[in-house]
Scaffold this active site. Structure first.
Site, PDB file in Angstrom:
ATOM      1  N   LYS A   1      35.752  25.639  42.312  1.00 49.33           N
ATOM      2  CA  LYS A   1      34.503  26.402  42.300  1.00 49.33           C
ATOM      3  C   LYS A   1      33.352  25.404  42.246  1.00 49.33           C
ATOM      4  CE  LYS A   1      32.278  30.094  39.544  1.00 49.33           C
ATOM      5  NZ  LYS A   1      32.413  30.948  38.340  1.00 49.33           N
TER       6      LYS A   1
ATOM      7  N   SER B   1      31.980  35.850  39.294  1.00 47.74           N
ATOM      8  CA  SER B   1      31.239  34.951  40.151  1.00 47.74           C
ATOM      9  C   SER B   1      32.109  33.967  40.933  1.00 47.74           C
ATOM     10  CB  SER B   1      30.247  34.163  39.293  1.00 47.74           C
ATOM     11  OG  SER B   1      30.945  33.346  38.353  1.00 47.74           O
TER      12      SER B   1
ATOM     13  N   SER C   1      34.464  36.077  35.065  1.00 46.28           N
ATOM     14  CA  SER C   1      34.379  35.538  36.430  1.00 46.28           C
ATOM     15  C   SER C   1      35.636  34.890  36.995  1.00 46.28           C
ATOM     16  CB  SER C   1      33.233  34.547  36.528  1.00 46.28           C
ATOM     17  OG  SER C   1      32.023  35.253  36.598  1.00 46.28           O
TER      18      SER C   1
HETATM   19  N1  GLN Z   1      29.512  39.026  35.705  1.00 41.86           N
HETATM   20  C1  GLN Z   1      29.135  38.403  34.483  1.00 41.86           C
HETATM   21  C2  GLN Z   1      27.718  37.902  34.584  1.00 41.86           C
HETATM   22  O1  GLN Z   1      27.111  38.154  35.549  1.00 41.86           O
HETATM   23  C3  GLN Z   1      30.089  37.307  34.140  1.00 41.86           C
HETATM   24  C4  GLN Z   1      29.865  36.090  34.929  1.00 41.86           C
HETATM   25  C5  GLN Z   1      30.784  34.973  34.583  1.00 41.86           C
HETATM   26  O2  GLN Z   1      31.807  35.165  33.936  1.00 41.86           O
HETATM   27  N2  GLN Z   1      30.392  33.787  34.975  1.00 41.86           N
HETATM   28  O3  GLN Z   1      27.208  37.267  33.722  1.00 41.86           O
END
Ligand code: GLN
Length: 508
Positions: free
Chosen positions: A81, A156, A180
Site C-alpha cells: 500500500k 482505504s 482499512s
Molecule cells: N474508513 C475509515 C476512515 O475513513 C477507516 C480508514 C482506515 O482504517 N484507514 O477513517
C-alpha cells in the site's frame, strides 16, 4: 501458465520456488504481464517498476542457484500500500501533497520484507492518507472491484485488495486504522488481518491516527495471510508503541485450524453488530451468509452464544472524533517545506502563505474535512465535550471486550454491513461512507486483533466474516478463520476466489 501462476497461493509459490520448480523471474514476469494487461482498467497500482522487480527477482534466483540460505518468502512478489515508506520508490499516501516524494529510508516492515527476499511489484492505490472506505478519496485514480468493475474495492486499502483479488499480486500489505484492511478484504473475497495494536512496527507508515494505525496482510488464503504477517511482526525500537514480545506463531495456527476441529472453543456473536434489534443498515444477504458461517463453526464443535457489547453502538462517533483529532496533528507536518509538493514559492510570498497555498492545493476534500473536524474537537472549550468524551467511550468499548473474554474465546460479526457498492454511490454522503466501518471500529479502538475471512457471496459479491480475539491472541483469529475457510472450500469444492476467475472467463 501465467494465468495459473497468478491464481496460485503465495504458500504454494514459496514451495515451488524453494523446490526449484519455478524461478522468481518467471513468477514476477507473470504478475507484471497481468498488471500490464489489466491495471489500466482496474487502477490498483499507483507505481510499478517492472525493471526493478525483474532485477530483484533475478538476484534471488542467482542467490538460490549459488546455494545461499534463503528464507521461505524469497522470490515471492508482493505489493505494498502506498502508505508504506519505501527508499527511493515514490510514496504518496494517495495524496497530491506527497507527489514526487522519494523517501530516503524504508519503513521497518518494508525493510523486513526486502531482507526476506520478497520482490516489490509496486505501490497500491488508497484513499488519501488512508481516510475513506472506498478508495475514491485517492487524489490519483479510482480503483475498480475485480468482482464487478462498476463497484468499489473497499478502502482505504482498495488498491491492495483489487490487486490481490484481481491476480495482479499474490498478496499485499495494507494498513488498518478503523477497518482499512478488513473491509476491502471482505468486499473483494480476500483474507485480511489487523494485528494487535503495537505488534507490527508503525515506523515508516505515513501516520493517520497513531493510536489506531496498524499494518497487516491481505491475501487469498488464511495461511498466506499468516505467513506474511509473521514476516512483518516483531518489536522495533523505532516505534515507541511497539510491544516487546516474540513474533507470534501464526502459520502453525492456520495449519492446525484447517484441520477443522473446534471443540472447546467458545464463540460470541456480538448482538450490537447485526444481531436482533441492531440490523439497521445491514443487508439481508450479508446477515444470511454470516449466520450460515456461524452455524458451520458450531457444526465443527464450537460452542456459540450471543454476547452484548453495549458500548459498540458508540464506536462510530467516538472513532470519527479520535481519528480526525490525531490526523489534524499528524498532518501538520505537511508544510510545503519538508516533503513533496510546494505551491507559490516564487519569491513573492512569505512562508505562511506558501504553506497555506500548498495545503490548500495539496489536500483533498475529505482530508480537509477531517483536519477541520479534528482541530475543532481538540480546541480549548470543546476538548472535554468531544475528544474527552470520545476517549471515555473508547474505554467503555475496551471494557466490553474485557468482560466478553471472561465468557468467550473469540467474538464474531459481519466485517461490513453491506457488499461492495457502486462507484460514486456514497461520495457525496460522508455519513453513509463512515457507516461502512460499523463492524470494524470496535476492535480498532480497543487495539485487539481481528481478521476478515470470506463467507460466501450475496448477489454475486463477496461477504466477509470477522473474528476478533484478545490482545496478542492473533493466532486464535487465524485458527478459527482457517477452520471456516477449510470447511467452506470443502463444501463448495473450490476456493471462493476461483469463482471470480470463472466469471472473468465467461465475460471474455
Ligand atoms: N474508513 C475509515 C476512515 O475513513 C477507516 C480508514 C482506515 O482504517 N484507514 O477513517
Amino acid at each position: 501458465m501465467s494465468a495459473d501462476l497468478t491464481t496460485t497461493s503465495a504458500a504454494d509459490l514459496s514451495r515451488a520456488l524453494q523446490a526449484g520448480d519455478l524461478s522468481s523471474a518467471e513468477v514476477t514476469r507473470a504478475y507484471l504481464d497481468r498488471i500490464a494487461a489489466d491495471d489500466g482498467e482496474l487502477g490498483a497500482y499507483l507505481h510499478v517498476d517492472a525493471e526493478a522487480a525483474v532485477t530483484s527477482a533475478e538476484a534471488v534466483d542467482a542467490a538460490r542457484a549459488a546455494g545461499e540460505e534463503l528464507g521461505p518468502l524469497a522470490g515471492v512478489p508482493l505489493a505494498l500500500k502506498d502508505v508504506v515508506v519505501t527508499a527511493g520508490v515514490p510514496t504518496t499516501s494517495g495524496s497530491r501533497i506527497l507527489e514526487g516524494w522519494r523517501p530516503p529510508y524504508d519503513a521497518t516492515l518494508a525493510a523486513k520484507l526486502k531482507a526476506a527476499g520478497t520482490v516489490l511489484l509496486g505501490k497500491t492505490n488508497m484513499d488519501e492518507f488512508a481516510m475513506g472506505s472506498s478508495t475514491e478519496n485517492s487524489a490519483y485514480q479510482v480503483t475498480r472491484n475485480p468482482w464487478d468493475r462498476d463497484r468499489i474495492p473497499g478502502g482505504s486499502s482498495g488498491g491492495s485488495s483489487a490487486a490481490v483479488a484481481g491476480g495482479l499480486a499474490p498478496w499485499s500489505i495494507g494498513t488498518d486504522t478503523g477497518g482499512s484492511i478488513r473491509q476491502p478484504a471482505a468486499l473483494t473475497g480476500l483474507v485480511g488481518h489487523k494485528p494487535t495494536y503495537g505488534s507490527v512496527s508503525r515506523y515508516g507508515l505515513v501516520a493517520f491516527s497513531s493510536s489506531l494505525d496498524q499494518a497487516g496482510p491481505m491475501a487469498r488464503t488464511v495461511l498466506d495471510a499468516a505467513l506474511l504477517h509473521e514476516a512483518i511482526a516483531g518489536h522495533d525500537a523505532h516505534d515507541s508503541t511497539s510491544i516487546d514480545c516474540p513474533v507470534p506463531v501464526l502459520a502453525e495456527a492456520a495449519r492446525r485450524g484447517a484441520e477443522g476441529e473446534l471443540a472447546g472453543l467458545t464463540v460470541g456473536v456480538v448482538r450490537e453488530l447485526g444481531g436482533e434489534g441492531h440490523t439497521d443498515g445491514y443487508e439481508d444477504g450479508v446477515l444470511d451468509r454470516f449466520s450460515a458461517a456461524v452455524a458451520l463453526l458450531e457444526s465443527m464443535g464450537a460452542e456459540v452464544r450471543e454476547v452484548s457489547c453495549p458500548a459498540f453502538d458508540l464506536a462510530l462517533p467516538a472513532y470519527y472524533l479520535i481519528a480526525p483529532s490525531e490526523a489534524s496533528s499528524n498532518l501538520a507536518r505537511f508544510d510545503g517545506v519538508r516533503y513533496g509538493l510546494r505551491v507559490g514559492d516564487d519569491g513573492s510570498r512569505d512562508l505562511d502563505e506558501v504553506m497555506a497555498l500548498t495545503r490548500e492545493q495539496g489536500f483533498g476534500p475529505e482530508v480537509k474535512r477531517r483536519i477541520i473536524l479534528g482541530t475543532y474537537a481538540l480546541s480549548a472549550g470543546y476538548y472535554d465535550a468531544y475528544y474527552g468524551q470520545a476517549q471515555k467511550v473508547r474505554t467503555l468499548i475496551t471494557r466490553d471486550f474485557t468482560s466478553a473474554w471472561d465468557d468467550v474465546d473469540v467474538l464474531v460479526s459481519p466485517t461490513s454491513p453491506t457488499v461492495a457498492w457502486s462507484i460514486g454511490a456514497r461520495v457525496d454522503d460522508p455519513i453513509a461512507m463512515y457507516a461502512a466501518d460499523l463492524c470494524t471500529l470496535p476492535a480498532s479502538l480497543a487495539g485487539v486483533p481481528a481478521i476478515s475471512v470470506p463467507c460466501g457471496l450475496s448477489e454475486g459479491l463477496p461477504v466477509g466474516f470477522q473474528i476478533m480475539a484478545p490482545a496478542l491472541a492473533d493466532d486464535r483469529c487465524y485458527r478459527v478463520a482457517a477452520a471456516l475457510e477449510a470447511a467452506q472450500d470443502a463444501a463448495r469444492g473450490h476456493r471462493l476466489l476461483d469463482e471470480l476467475g470463472a466469471k472473468e472467463n465467461t465475460a471474455s
